[in-house]
Design a protein around this motif. Structure first.
Motif, short mmCIF file in Angstrom:
data_model
loop_
_atom_site.label_atom_id
_atom_site.label_comp_id
_atom_site.label_asym_id
_atom_site.label_seq_id
_atom_site.Cartn_x
_atom_site.Cartn_y
_atom_site.Cartn_z
N LYS A 3 -0.25 -6.79 -7.49
CA LYS A 3 -1.69 -6.80 -7.77
C LYS A 3 -2.03 -5.82 -8.88
N GLU A 4 -1.40 -4.65 -8.88
CA GLU A 4 -1.64 -3.66 -9.93
C GLU A 4 -1.16 -4.17 -11.28
N ALA A 5 -0.01 -4.86 -11.29
CA ALA A 5 0.49 -5.45 -12.53
C ALA A 5 -0.47 -6.54 -13.03
N HIS A 6 -1.02 -7.31 -12.10
CA HIS A 6 -1.98 -8.35 -12.47
C HIS A 6 -3.23 -7.73 -13.09
N TRP A 7 -3.76 -6.67 -12.48
CA TRP A 7 -4.92 -5.99 -13.04
C TRP A 7 -4.62 -5.51 -14.46
N SER A 8 -3.44 -4.96 -14.64
CA SER A 8 -3.05 -4.44 -15.96
C SER A 8 -2.92 -5.58 -16.98
N ALA A 9 -2.25 -6.67 -16.59
CA ALA A 9 -2.04 -7.79 -17.51
C ALA A 9 -3.36 -8.46 -17.88
N MET A 10 -4.27 -8.55 -16.91
CA MET A 10 -5.56 -9.20 -17.15
C MET A 10 -6.60 -8.21 -17.70
N LYS A 11 -6.19 -6.95 -17.84
CA LYS A 11 -7.09 -5.89 -18.28
C LYS A 11 -8.38 -5.84 -17.46
N SER A 12 -8.22 -6.09 -16.15
CA SER A 12 -9.37 -6.04 -15.26
C SER A 12 -9.46 -4.66 -14.62
N ILE A 13 -10.66 -4.28 -14.27
CA ILE A 13 -10.91 -2.97 -13.67
C ILE A 13 -11.43 -3.19 -12.26
N PRO A 14 -10.60 -2.90 -11.26
CA PRO A 14 -11.04 -3.11 -9.87
C PRO A 14 -12.04 -2.04 -9.45
N GLU A 15 -12.77 -2.35 -8.40
CA GLU A 15 -13.61 -1.33 -7.76
C GLU A 15 -12.66 -0.37 -7.04
N ILE A 16 -13.11 0.85 -6.83
CA ILE A 16 -12.26 1.87 -6.21
C ILE A 16 -11.79 1.45 -4.82
N ASP A 17 -12.66 0.81 -4.04
CA ASP A 17 -12.27 0.39 -2.69
C ASP A 17 -11.17 -0.67 -2.73
N GLU A 18 -11.25 -1.59 -3.69
CA GLU A 18 -10.21 -2.61 -3.84
C GLU A 18 -8.90 -1.95 -4.27
N TYR A 19 -8.99 -0.98 -5.18
CA TYR A 19 -7.81 -0.26 -5.64
C TYR A 19 -7.15 0.48 -4.46
N ILE A 20 -7.94 1.16 -3.65
CA ILE A 20 -7.40 1.93 -2.52
C ILE A 20 -6.82 1.02 -1.45
N SER A 21 -7.47 -0.11 -1.18
CA SER A 21 -6.94 -1.01 -0.14
C SER A 21 -5.60 -1.59 -0.56
N ASN A 22 -5.35 -1.68 -1.83
CA ASN A 22 -4.03 -2.10 -2.32
C ASN A 22 -3.12 -0.88 -2.50
N GLY A 23 -3.69 0.22 -2.97
CA GLY A 23 -2.92 1.41 -3.33
C GLY A 23 -2.23 2.09 -2.18
N PHE A 24 -2.81 2.04 -0.99
CA PHE A 24 -2.15 2.71 0.13
C PHE A 24 -0.85 2.00 0.49
N VAL A 25 -0.76 0.70 0.20
CA VAL A 25 0.48 -0.04 0.44
C VAL A 25 1.46 0.18 -0.72
N SER A 26 0.97 0.11 -1.95
CA SER A 26 1.86 0.26 -3.10
C SER A 26 2.39 1.68 -3.25
N PHE A 27 1.79 2.63 -2.54
CA PHE A 27 2.33 4.00 -2.56
C PHE A 27 3.71 4.04 -1.92
N ALA A 28 4.02 3.05 -1.12
CA ALA A 28 5.37 2.78 -0.61
C ALA A 28 5.92 3.80 0.38
N LEU A 29 5.08 4.34 1.24
CA LEU A 29 5.58 5.20 2.31
C LEU A 29 6.13 4.40 3.49
N GLY A 30 5.77 3.13 3.56
CA GLY A 30 6.22 2.29 4.67
C GLY A 30 7.71 2.33 4.91
N PRO A 31 8.54 2.12 3.87
CA PRO A 31 9.99 2.14 4.08
C PRO A 31 10.55 3.52 4.44
N ILE A 32 9.76 4.56 4.24
CA ILE A 32 10.22 5.92 4.56
C ILE A 32 9.77 6.32 5.97
#
Length: 180
Positions: A3-32
């Motif tokens: 999703k972050e790569a898509h935002w970057s490729a499309m040059k779209s700017i998400p709302e902070i809440d949308e960014y955080i709801s995706n960002g807590f997963v992409s931070f990748a603590l799950g496997p640790i």
């Protein structure tokens, strides 16, 4: 991360809440963190692993970690053309860099307070499935993340690499060993 790569490729700017709801997963603590829970000792039921309590603990920990990372990685990520919570606060809320960082630090404080409530509550309405030893792991990891991002981005920091090397390569001498 897709999703972050898509935002970057499309040059779209998400709302902070949308960014955080995706960002807590992409931070990748799950496997640790999540597999480590099985090594702590207390048995975890399937209901506990898939329940609201586990999700809340994980989300609070990962969100504060993502925000800590974003504060310390802001300069580097801005140079790479990547958005993070600091730049999104500046763009979406019209804040200065300093105001955005202050706002995010307050957000981190609130997330850590909420995490600590989940960890310390005994026999409450929220904490009935996850053993205390497992909840403690979330708080300890939160403390590690705060150390890791205290002064700089721990992933790109040379001083952090030196500390980790010393920790792994130099034996720890206990006080009893010194007297012998």
């Amino acid at each position: 991360m897709l999703k972050e790569a898509h935002w970057s490729a499309m040059k779209s700017i998400p709302e902070i809440d949308e960014y955080i709801s995706n960002g807590f997963v992409s931070f990748a603590l799950g496997p640790i963190v999540l597999p480590t829970l099985y090594l702590i000792g207390p048995k975890l039921s399937e209901a506990a692993v898939r329940g609201k309590e586990m999700l809340s603990l994980f989300e609070l920990l990962s969100t504060s970690g993502r925000l800590l990372n974003d504060i310390q990685g802001f300069k580097r990520e801005s140079q790479e053309g990547k958005l993070n919570a600091v730049s999104l606060q500046m763009i979406n809320e019209g804040m200065s860099k300093e105001e955005a960082i202050t706002s995010i630090k307050n957000w981190i404080t609130n997330k850590r307070r909420e995490l600590l409530k989940w960890v310390l509550e005994e026999n409450g309405e929220r904490t009935n499935n996850i053993p205390r030893a497992c909840r403690d792991l979330f708080w300890k990891m939160s403390t590690v993340l705060n150390f890791f991002y205290m002064d700089e981005d721990g992933f790109t920091s040379q001083s952090m690499a030196i500390v980790v090397k010393e920790l792994l390569q130099c034996p720890i001498v206990l006080e009893d060993d010194i007297r012998s």
